[in-house]
Design an enzyme around this catalytic site. Structure first.
Site, short mmCIF file in Angstrom:
data_model
loop_
_atom_site.label_atom_id
_atom_site.label_comp_id
_atom_site.label_asym_id
_atom_site.label_seq_id
_atom_site.Cartn_x
_atom_site.Cartn_y
_atom_site.Cartn_z
N SER A 81 0.87 -1.27 0.08
CA SER A 81 0.12 0.02 -0.04
C SER A 81 0.82 1.47 -0.03
O SER A 81 2.01 1.15 0.43
CB SER A 81 -0.75 0.00 1.11
N TYR A 121 -1.87 -1.20 10.73
CA TYR A 121 -2.00 -1.44 9.38
C TYR A 121 -0.80 -1.09 8.52
O TYR A 121 -0.30 -1.73 7.61
CB TYR A 121 -3.23 -0.75 8.45
P1 NAD Z 1 -11.58 -5.96 0.26
O1 NAD Z 1 -12.46 -5.75 1.49
O2 NAD Z 1 -12.70 -6.01 -1.09
O3 NAD Z 1 -10.75 -7.20 0.09
C1 NAD Z 1 -10.00 -7.51 1.34
C2 NAD Z 1 -10.36 -8.92 1.40
O4 NAD Z 1 -9.45 -9.44 2.55
C3 NAD Z 1 -11.78 -9.45 1.92
O5 NAD Z 1 -12.57 -9.44 0.80
C4 NAD Z 1 -11.62 -10.74 2.50
O6 NAD Z 1 -11.97 -11.69 1.69
C5 NAD Z 1 -10.15 -10.81 2.96
N1 NAD Z 1 -9.82 -10.89 4.48
C6 NAD Z 1 -9.75 -10.05 5.29
N2 NAD Z 1 -9.57 -10.63 6.53
C7 NAD Z 1 -9.72 -12.03 6.43
C8 NAD Z 1 -9.54 -13.33 7.19
N3 NAD Z 1 -9.45 -13.10 8.34
N4 NAD Z 1 -9.65 -14.29 6.45
C9 NAD Z 1 -9.92 -14.55 5.17
N5 NAD Z 1 -9.88 -13.42 4.36
C10 NAD Z 1 -9.80 -12.22 4.80
O7 NAD Z 1 -10.80 -4.79 0.15
P2 NAD Z 1 -9.37 -4.39 -0.81
O8 NAD Z 1 -9.51 -2.95 -0.71
O9 NAD Z 1 -9.79 -4.84 -2.03
O10 NAD Z 1 -8.11 -4.99 -0.16
C11 NAD Z 1 -7.16 -5.85 -0.90
C12 NAD Z 1 -6.10 -5.68 -0.68
O11 NAD Z 1 -5.65 -4.31 -1.00
C13 NAD Z 1 -5.71 -5.62 0.74
O12 NAD Z 1 -4.46 -6.16 1.21
C14 NAD Z 1 -5.49 -4.00 1.26
O13 NAD Z 1 -4.66 -3.79 2.44
C15 NAD Z 1 -4.80 -3.71 -0.16
N6 NAD Z 1 -5.05 -2.12 -0.27
C16 NAD Z 1 -6.31 -1.49 -0.67
C17 NAD Z 1 -6.29 -0.15 -0.76
C18 NAD Z 1 -7.53 0.42 -0.58
O14 NAD Z 1 -7.76 1.69 -0.75
N7 NAD Z 1 -8.74 -0.11 -0.77
C19 NAD Z 1 -5.20 0.63 -0.51
C20 NAD Z 1 -3.96 -0.13 -0.37
C21 NAD Z 1 -3.90 -1.41 -0.22
#
Ligand code: NAD
Ligand code: MG
Length: 297
Positions: A189, A202
């Site tokens: 991130s 985080y």
């Molecule tokens: P999202 O909520 O769609 O995806 C996160 C997924 O993590 C969930 O759908 C879930 O299936 C999984 N998860 C969480 N806890 C879990 C557990 N205990 N067991 C099994 N699965 C679990 O959100 P996203 O934003 O698409 O996140 C995906 C990745 O992108 C993450 O690693 C997040 O840190 C990273 N990210 C997101 C952003 C943003 O702005 N959305 C920015 C930087 C990084």
């Protein structure tokens, strides 16, 4: 129809997706996100860049993981999907889209915080797909907290278990199955470099993921296995409305970027495709930033 290849002004692309303050219970659902995120369902066109490849993607039910799964399937890959059991409605929808693209799909719900799940996840992915050559560690947990004295030990532990330990466990279980040419892609991130004061736990996991990627990338390169990372900026996903940010911040989410808007999961998928494909054969230990223009080291 516009696709991921259509040239547009990036300041205007998806700029009409303008969410208002909202809140869901963790882990949140794409099905309840208002307005809907763009996962590439209507835009991503494949060109056999991952033909015959077998991919395991965590958090494949929603957000960035779902967009990546759709892109991988349309590029010709089979996909094993990891997600939490309570995300079944999102996961089933995505699985349907992947099958429509001709992909073999294996759904393996479970909790990434549990050591045993990492073992069964990789085992069932290998069995269900007939092998494995792409691992995308994308599942993640982000809960904001304004004061370290109230940041619970449980949250700190859960965030590290989900974001860091699960990545380690899955890599450990997967590597014996990965032939030369395989790739591992971790999800870090912008928070790794520009940590928000309300995301102490985080942001720390995300810096760890970057460093883990660079160390493991060197270790596995001689085996022909490439390890890289993608670092998203502010992207419209359920993660943000399940206390990833304070509710009132959702209104202005992404406005701090040079493009002046949040990103959509569909804009992340091509980065994962590139790092999974043979086109990135000389790219190792790299973090590909997809963040609307925010400077990174
Ligand atoms: P999202 O909520 O769609 O995806 C996160 C997924 O993590 C969930 O759908 C879930 O299936 C999984 N998860 C969480 N806890 C879990 C557990 N205990 N067991 C099994 N699965 C679990 O959100 P996203 O934003 O698409 O996140 C995906 C990745 O992108 C993450 O690693 C997040 O840190 C990273 N990210 C997101 C952003 C943003 O702005 N959305 C920015 C930087 C990084
Ligand atoms: Mg989800």
């Amino acid at each position: 129809m516009s696709t991921q290849y259509t040239f547009t002004d990036p300041t205007k692309l998806y700029a009409d997706i303008d969410p208002k303050s909202q809140d869901q219970k963790e882990p949140g659902l794409d099905a309840e996100l208002t307005p809907k995120a763009a996962l590439g369902e209507d835009t991503y066109v494949g060109s056999e860049r991952l033909k015959g490849r077998k991919a395991l993607i965590t958090g494949a039910d929603s957000g960035i993981g779902a967009a990546t799964a759709i892109a991988f399937a349309r590029e010709g890959a089979s996909v094993a999907m990891s997600y939490l059991p309570e995300e079944k409605v999102d996961a089933d929808r995505i699985a349907g889209i992947l099958r429509e693209a001709g992909a073999t799909v294996v759904q393996i719900p479970g909790d990434l915080r549990e050591r045993e799940y990492a073992r069964t996840l990789v085992k069932e992915a290998v069995e269900g797909l007939g092998g494995l050559d792409i691992v995308v560690n994308n599942g993640g947990k982000q809960i904001f907290n304004e004061d370290v004295t109230t940041l619970s030990d449980e949250q700190f532990d859960d965030t590290f278990k989900t974001n860091v330990y699960a990545m380690f466990w899955i890599c450990k279980e997967a590597v014996p199955h990965l032939a030369p040419g395989s790739t591992i892609i971790n999800t870090t991130s912008i928070q790794a470099y520009s940590p928000a004061p309300i995301l102490v736990d985080y942001a720390s996991t995300k810096a760890t993921i970057n460093t883990f990627t660079k160390a493991l990338g060197q270790q596995l390169a001689p085996k022909g296995i490439r390890v890289n990372a993608v670092a998203p900026g502010p992207i419209w996903t359920p993660l943000q409305v399940t206390d990833g940010q304070p509710d009132e911040k959702v209104d202005e989410f992404g406005e701090e970027t040079p493009l002046g808007r949040m990103g959509q999961p569909a804009e992340l998928a091509p980065a994962f495709v590139y790092l999974a494909s043979a086109e990135s054969s000389y790219v190792i230990g790299e973090t590909l930033n997809v963040n609307g223009g925010m400077p990174t080291p």
